[in-house]
Write a protein that holds these residues in place. Structure first.
Motif, mmCIF file in Angstrom:
data_model
loop_
_atom_site.group_PDB
_atom_site.id
_atom_site.type_symbol
_atom_site.label_atom_id
_atom_site.label_comp_id
_atom_site.label_asym_id
_atom_site.label_seq_id
_atom_site.Cartn_x
_atom_site.Cartn_y
_atom_site.Cartn_z
ATOM 1 N N LYS A 141 54.007 52.097 -7.057
ATOM 2 C CA LYS A 141 55.036 52.283 -7.935
ATOM 3 C C LYS A 141 54.860 52.877 -9.456
ATOM 4 O O LYS A 141 53.711 52.574 -9.809
ATOM 5 N N TYR A 148 51.487 52.707 -11.561
ATOM 6 C CA TYR A 148 51.136 52.127 -12.918
ATOM 7 C C TYR A 148 50.492 52.906 -13.940
ATOM 8 O O TYR A 148 49.760 52.694 -14.794
ATOM 9 N N LYS A 170 65.696 41.149 1.234
ATOM 10 C CA LYS A 170 65.444 40.613 0.026
ATOM 11 C C LYS A 170 66.299 39.285 -0.334
ATOM 12 O O LYS A 170 67.514 39.542 -0.502
ATOM 13 N N ARG A 194 67.573 38.423 -10.062
ATOM 14 C CA ARG A 194 67.413 39.963 -10.609
ATOM 15 C C ARG A 194 68.154 40.650 -9.237
ATOM 16 O O ARG A 194 69.376 41.009 -9.291
ATOM 17 N N HIS A 220 60.816 37.753 -4.922
ATOM 18 C CA HIS A 220 60.003 38.184 -6.064
ATOM 19 C C HIS A 220 59.816 36.698 -6.895
ATOM 20 O O HIS A 220 60.914 36.266 -7.262
ATOM 21 N N ASN A 259 53.148 38.455 -5.456
ATOM 22 C CA ASN A 259 52.814 39.560 -6.523
ATOM 23 C C ASN A 259 51.297 39.344 -7.000
ATOM 24 O O ASN A 259 50.496 38.612 -6.504
ATOM 25 N N SER A 260 50.816 40.092 -7.631
ATOM 26 C CA SER A 260 49.337 39.967 -8.205
ATOM 27 C C SER A 260 48.994 38.374 -8.736
ATOM 28 O O SER A 260 48.106 37.630 -8.137
ATOM 29 N N ARG A 297 52.001 41.367 -2.085
ATOM 30 C CA ARG A 297 52.422 42.780 -2.808
ATOM 31 C C ARG A 297 51.657 42.846 -4.063
ATOM 32 O O ARG A 297 52.420 43.001 -5.083
ATOM 33 N N PRO A 298 50.485 42.876 -4.000
ATOM 34 C CA PRO A 298 49.568 43.106 -5.446
ATOM 35 C C PRO A 298 50.119 44.377 -5.960
ATOM 36 O O PRO A 298 49.869 45.629 -5.289
ATOM 37 N N GLY A 299 50.302 44.427 -7.456
ATOM 38 C CA GLY A 299 50.554 45.551 -8.128
ATOM 39 C C GLY A 299 49.365 45.763 -9.199
ATOM 40 O O GLY A 299 48.220 46.120 -9.124
ATOM 41 N N VAL A 300 49.759 44.962 -10.434
ATOM 42 C CA VAL A 300 48.730 45.288 -11.616
ATOM 43 C C VAL A 300 47.653 44.993 -11.515
ATOM 44 O O VAL A 300 46.610 45.531 -11.899
ATOM 45 N N TYR A 349 51.291 46.006 -18.366
ATOM 46 C CA TYR A 349 52.128 47.241 -17.499
ATOM 47 C C TYR A 349 52.757 47.895 -18.259
ATOM 48 O O TYR A 349 52.709 49.307 -17.988
#
Ligand SMILES: Cc1ncc(COP(=O)(O)O)c(C=O)c1O
Length: 378
Positions: free
Chosen positions: A35, A39, A129, A136, A166, A200-201, A216-219, A354
């Protein structure tokens, strides 16, 4: 000669980092979070580079925040499943969700109702979710069974249900809040017999017990270490973006002379100041403090004075070889081999990687190196 500022994107490093994430969670499926234009790295180039990995080791899915981000991927020929992490923002998006073959997160009652009122040709994979403690997005845990059952009762509209949540503090040294969220989700998953996606990461790197069915890794895919205390795995991440420029002017200053707007920095000794083509008009953080590291010709130097719109100033007194045209790396990997992590720069800006990575503006050309044909995108 063109302005020398460029964001070099190393797609081999991206693939290395994805492979690391996948290896850490070898019992799980690892989607890639791309997304916010991956990044700031360019979602299309990143998705294509990851999709080009061999079958079996490429990401089984990508995740974006919204339909518009998914459309960009599909228009560019990305065929893998794409999850909308925030689902739809209005019911009429469901036509496009179906046409593009997207997967949907649902976090609110109105989304569930819209989905159950919709008549797709083929059922849509849905990630329910749950708000396990971040407060959130998501359904409270006590509503999970009811919503799960309603979705399950509509097999013509809903396929492949999964529970997602999350973490708020998976990066922190104190594990207690993360453990509470994990316990909550484990309990729900067992009670409903549901697959889960939580990590997440930071959780991918440091919480193997949270890996579940999907991570769900991102950064971390972009080489930034999200952990407050780096671990053996996070030290193996490779920087993907190098924000690279050059010195465009030099001046000698007597002790006490000020530099830049507001005269924030004063020369403590006879000083040599380099002007580098990069400023907040490029997305470099204006809050960068004096002393923020910058690599000049591969050696560490320090920001001296406030960042301007198009330029910043660096104390190169101890780097005699610094000259007009010398390389200046704001973060990433220098041609001389040294690496400056975006996480270290972020600490000097009182922010996180980020915001620095997603903040690089379109006027900085992205230059791709790696497995996809070199592409230059604004
Ligand atoms: C729902 C969700 N999942 C996964 C991620 C990836 O997180 P990270 O970049 O910390 O890996 C994010 C990032 O904001 C997110 O919002």
């Amino acid at each position: 000669m063109a302005r020398p500022l460029v964001a070099d994107i190393d797609l081999d490093a991206l693939r290395h980092n994805y492979t690391l994430a996948r290896g850490l969670a070898s019992g799980s499926r690892a989607l890639a979070v791309i997304k916010a234009n991956a990044y700031g790295h360019g979602a299309v180039a990143c998705a294509l580079a990851l999709e080009a990995l061999p079958p079996g080791v490429r990401p089984p899915a990508f995740a974006v925040a919204c339909l518009e981000e998914a459309e960009v991927l599909r228009d560019a020929g990305v065929r893998s499943p794409v999850v909308l992490l925030e689902g739809i923002f209005e019911a009429k998006e469901l036509d496009r969700v179906e046409a593009l073959g997207l997967w949907l997160a649902v976090h609110s009652e109105w989304q569930v109702q819209a989905l159950l009122a919709y008549r797709p040709q083929r059922p849509i994979p849905v990630w329910l979710k749950i708000d396990s403690g971040m407060h959130r997005l998501g359904f409270p845990p006590e509503r999970a069974a009811d919503v799960w059952a309603r979705l399950g009762a509509a097999p013509d509209r809903v396929a492949d249900r999964l529970l997602m949540s999350h973490f708020a503090t998976a990066d922190a040294v104190d594990p207690s809040d993360c453990r509470k969220q994990l316990d909550c989700m484990r309990h729900l998953a067992a009670a409903l017999g549901a697959p889960v996606c939580l990590a997440n990461s930071p959780a991918t790197l440091a919480w193997p017990q949270a890996h579940g069915d999907w991570v769900r890794p991102g950064v971390m895919l972009y080489g930034s270490d999200p952990l407050a205390c780096p671990n053996e795995a996070s030290r193996r991440l490779e920087p993907v973006m190098t924000l690279r420029s050059e010195i465009i002017a030099l001046r000698e200053l007597a002790p006490g002379e000020p530099v830049g707007y507001g005269g924030r920095w004063h020369a403590p000794r006879p000083s040599r100041i380099a002007v580098v083509a990069c400023g907040y008009g490029d997305g470099y953080d204006r809050h960068a403090a004096d002393g923020t590291p910058i690599l000049i010709a591969g050696r560490r130097a320090a920001l001296a004075g406030k960042v301007s719109m198009d330029m910043l100033t660096v104390d190169v007194t101890d780097i005699p070889e610094a000259d007009i045209g010398s390389e200046a790396v704001l973060w990433g990997r220098s041609r001389y081999g040294a690496v400056l992590s975006v996480d270290e720069v972020a600490r000097h800006c009182d922010t996180i990687s980020y915001t620095l990575l997603t903040g690089i503006l379109p006027r900085v050309p992205r230059r791709y190196v790696g497995p996809v044909d070199p592409v230059t995108a604004a």
